[in-house]
Design a protein around this motif. Structure first.
Motif, short mmCIF file in Angstrom:
data_model
loop_
_atom_site.label_atom_id
_atom_site.label_comp_id
_atom_site.label_asym_id
_atom_site.label_seq_id
_atom_site.Cartn_x
_atom_site.Cartn_y
_atom_site.Cartn_z
N THR A 113 -8.30 -0.94 -11.90
CA THR A 113 -7.19 -0.64 -11.01
C THR A 113 -7.14 -1.65 -9.86
OG1 THR A 113 -8.47 0.80 -9.56
CG2 THR A 113 -7.46 1.82 -11.51
N LEU B 17 1.34 -1.79 -0.72
CA LEU B 17 0.74 -1.46 -2.01
C LEU B 17 -0.19 -0.25 -1.93
CD1 LEU B 17 -0.16 -5.01 -3.44
CD2 LEU B 17 1.72 -3.53 -4.13
N HIS C 19 0.29 2.92 -2.16
CA HIS C 19 0.50 3.96 -3.17
C HIS C 19 0.27 3.44 -4.59
CE1 HIS C 19 1.89 6.61 -0.06
NE2 HIS C 19 2.84 5.76 0.31
N ASP C 20 -0.07 2.16 -4.72
CA ASP C 20 -0.33 1.58 -6.04
C ASP C 20 -1.82 1.31 -6.26
OD1 ASP C 20 2.51 1.08 -7.00
OD2 ASP C 20 2.54 0.00 -5.09
N ARG D 268 -3.30 2.12 -9.67
CA ARG D 268 -2.59 1.62 -10.84
C ARG D 268 -3.27 0.37 -11.39
NH1 ARG D 268 3.39 0.36 -9.63
NH2 ARG D 268 3.27 -0.15 -11.85
N PHE E 44 1.84 -4.66 -13.14
CA PHE E 44 2.60 -4.97 -11.94
C PHE E 44 3.60 -6.09 -12.21
CE2 PHE E 44 -0.82 -3.76 -8.52
CZ PHE E 44 -0.71 -2.44 -8.90
N MET F 100 3.94 -8.41 -7.17
CA MET F 100 2.88 -7.47 -6.81
C MET F 100 1.51 -8.05 -7.16
SD MET F 100 4.69 -3.91 -8.00
CE MET F 100 3.30 -2.85 -7.57
#
Length: 234
Positions: free
Chosen positions: A85, A117, A119-120, A123, A128, A132
């Motif tokens: 991640t 970023l 909240h990412d 991920r 992306f 990103m």
């Protein structure tokens, strides 16, 4: 001012008897942003790879100065691990840098928020957008707070807001005393932010200095844009 990067490449290339670049010499001082520009195939990427120790066939001397003698490299093409991640990428980089947990957490949280970023973080960056992914690489570089940054085409994929954030962070780091070597094709931005410019063509330096000095070497009028000097010299 003290040099944080000194480069003197007599010759370098990808094969022992086939140098791609010759006589590339320059310095980056504390708080200075030096732009490395030139047309495609001029030798910019070979210069960057040479000073980073990524080529076997280099005849030259590279010295990183500063108080800690540490550098960070932000590549043009993001380096991603498919099953990590975003946060795990940052943790891996922090471990390689030897950052303590509290220092890592503070810097990572601040940079994630600045580049929007947060909240990412959980991920997978493989999914992306290009922009990103580039922001993730910038965060990895800025986490180290090194003596010198080597940044290769940082504006690729960045939207205007991310570009503004990146330039603001660069300015903060320069005030801290970090030097920056930035390879870029975005000449209008280079003209605006660079302390000095190194122009490479045909594997050698064809002009160097402040924008005013580049204009003089190119035979351009005072106030001429960097783009006009670029065309005159290459």
């Amino acid at each position: 001012m003290n040099n944080v990067l000194s480069v003197n490449i007599r010759k370098a290339g990808y094969e022992a008897d086939a140098p791609v670049i010759r006589d590339i010499a320059f310095q980056v001082e504390e708080g200075e942003l030096v732009g490395l520009i030139g047309p495609n195939g001029a030798g910019k990427s070979t210069t960057v790879k040479s000073l980073l120790g990524m080529l076997r066939h280099v005849d030259g001397d590279i010295e990183v100065g500063g108080s800690r003698k540490r550098w960070a490299y932000v590549p043009e093409q993001p380096v991603l691990y498919d099953y990590l991640t975003l946060w795990e990428h940052l943790q891996l980089a922090a471990s390689a840098y030897g950052l303590g947990e509290s220092t890592f957490t503070e810097r990572a949280e601040r940079l994630l928020e600045q580049f929007r970023l947060t909240h990412d973080r959980h991920r997978l960056p493989a999914g992306f957008s290009k922009g990103m992914q580039q922001k993730m690489m910038l965060i990895v570089g800025f986490m180290l707070e090194p003596d010198v940054y080597v940044v290769d085409e940082p504006f690729v994929g960045l939207d205007p807001r991310a570009t503004r954030d990146f330039l603001a962070l660069l300015e903060t780091e320069r005030r801290r005393g970090a030097g920056v070597l930035m390879s870029t094709h975005v000449l209008d931005t280079a003209e605006r932010i660079c302390s000095r410019i190194i122009l490479i063509d045909g594997g050698s330096v064809v002009a160097r200095g402040t924008l005013a000095e580049i204009r003089e070497q190119a035979g351009c009028a005072p106030g001429a844009p960097l783009t006009e000097c670029f065309y005159a010299l290459t």
